[in-house]
Scaffold this motif. Structure first.
Motif, PDB file in Angstrom:
ATOM      1  N   THR A  29       0.846  -1.183   0.000  1.00 25.81           N
ATOM      2  CA  THR A  29       0.000   0.000   0.000  1.00 25.81           C
ATOM      3  C   THR A  29       0.885   1.236   0.000  1.00 25.81           C
ATOM      4  OG1 THR A  29      -1.906   1.074   1.068  1.00 25.81           O
ATOM      5  CG2 THR A  29      -0.171   0.266   2.507  1.00 25.81           C
ATOM      6  N   ASN A  31       1.012   5.130   1.414  1.00 30.57           N
ATOM      7  CA  ASN A  31       0.382   6.127   2.280  1.00 30.57           C
ATOM      8  C   ASN A  31       0.361   7.475   1.574  1.00 30.57           C
ATOM      9  OD1 ASN A  31      -0.255   4.327   4.315  1.00 30.57           O
ATOM     10  ND2 ASN A  31       1.614   4.715   5.467  1.00 30.57           N
ATOM     11  N   THR A  51      -2.877  12.076   0.926  1.00 26.16           N
ATOM     12  CA  THR A  51      -2.912  10.794   1.627  1.00 26.16           C
ATOM     13  C   THR A  51      -3.718   9.779   0.818  1.00 26.16           C
ATOM     14  OG1 THR A  51      -4.956  11.252   2.841  1.00 26.16           O
ATOM     15  CG2 THR A  51      -2.893  12.075   3.808  1.00 26.16           C
ATOM     16  N   SER A  52      -3.660   8.539   1.260  1.00 23.17           N
ATOM     17  CA  SER A  52      -4.427   7.502   0.579  1.00 23.17           C
ATOM     18  C   SER A  52      -5.927   7.766   0.676  1.00 23.17           C
ATOM     19  CB  SER A  52      -4.100   6.134   1.179  1.00 23.17           C
ATOM     20  OG  SER A  52      -4.359   6.139   2.581  1.00 23.17           O
ATOM     21  N   GLU A  97       5.474   7.352   0.297  1.00 28.33           N
ATOM     22  CA  GLU A  97       5.714   6.476   1.443  1.00 28.33           C
ATOM     23  C   GLU A  97       5.035   5.150   1.126  1.00 28.33           C
ATOM     24  OE1 GLU A  97       3.976   7.712   5.096  1.00 28.33           O
ATOM     25  OE2 GLU A  97       4.661   5.950   6.183  1.00 28.33           O
ATOM     26  N   SER A 103       7.536   0.300   6.104  1.00 27.38           N
ATOM     27  CA  SER A 103       7.330   1.595   5.440  1.00 27.38           C
ATOM     28  C   SER A 103       8.670   2.183   5.024  1.00 27.38           C
ATOM     29  CB  SER A 103       6.626   2.551   6.398  1.00 27.38           C
ATOM     30  OG  SER A 103       6.524   3.834   5.823  1.00 27.38           O
TER      31      SER A 103
END
Length: 117
Positions: A29, A31, A51-52, A97, A103
């Motif tokens: 994923t 961020n 942001t997501s 990110e 991360s």
């Protein structure tokens, strides 16, 4: 993981450009995705990020002129730049990110934006 940026170029003041940056590789994923810029002799500065969930941030210098957006399905972030000014001239870098096992922050290769007066 790679970030591939595109869309820079030469434009007259008042014109528009759209930058794109696609992330590829081992991604669970992403961020925050964002755009930074660095003009000659200046420090790299944050232009905008998202942001997501779609929450955005803009530097005061670009508010009302630039719009950041992202396509989560394509792992791509965009920067629509309108009403460009000569002071927007810089190398623009995308940043993300990205989470796979952990991360980590990644940078794209940079794309030149030149605004002539």
């Amino acid at each position: 993981v790679q970030l591939q940026a595109s869309g820079g170029g030469l434009v007259q003041a008042g014109g528009s450009l759209r930058l794109s940056c696609a992330a590829s590789g081992s991604i669970f994923t992403i961020n925050v995705m964002g755009w930074y810029r660095q003009a000659p002799g200046k420090q790299r500065e944050l232009v905008a990020d998202i942001t997501s969930g779609g929450t955005t941030y803009y530097a005061d210098s670009v508010k009302g002129r630039f719009t950041i957006s992202r396509d989560n399905a394509k792992n791509t972030v965009y920067l629509q730049m309108n009403s460009l000014k000569p002071e927007d001239t810089a190398v623009y870098y995308c940043n993300a990110e990205i989470i796979f096992v952990r991360s980590r922050e990644y940078w794209g290769q940079g794309t030149q934006v030149t605004v002539s007066s």
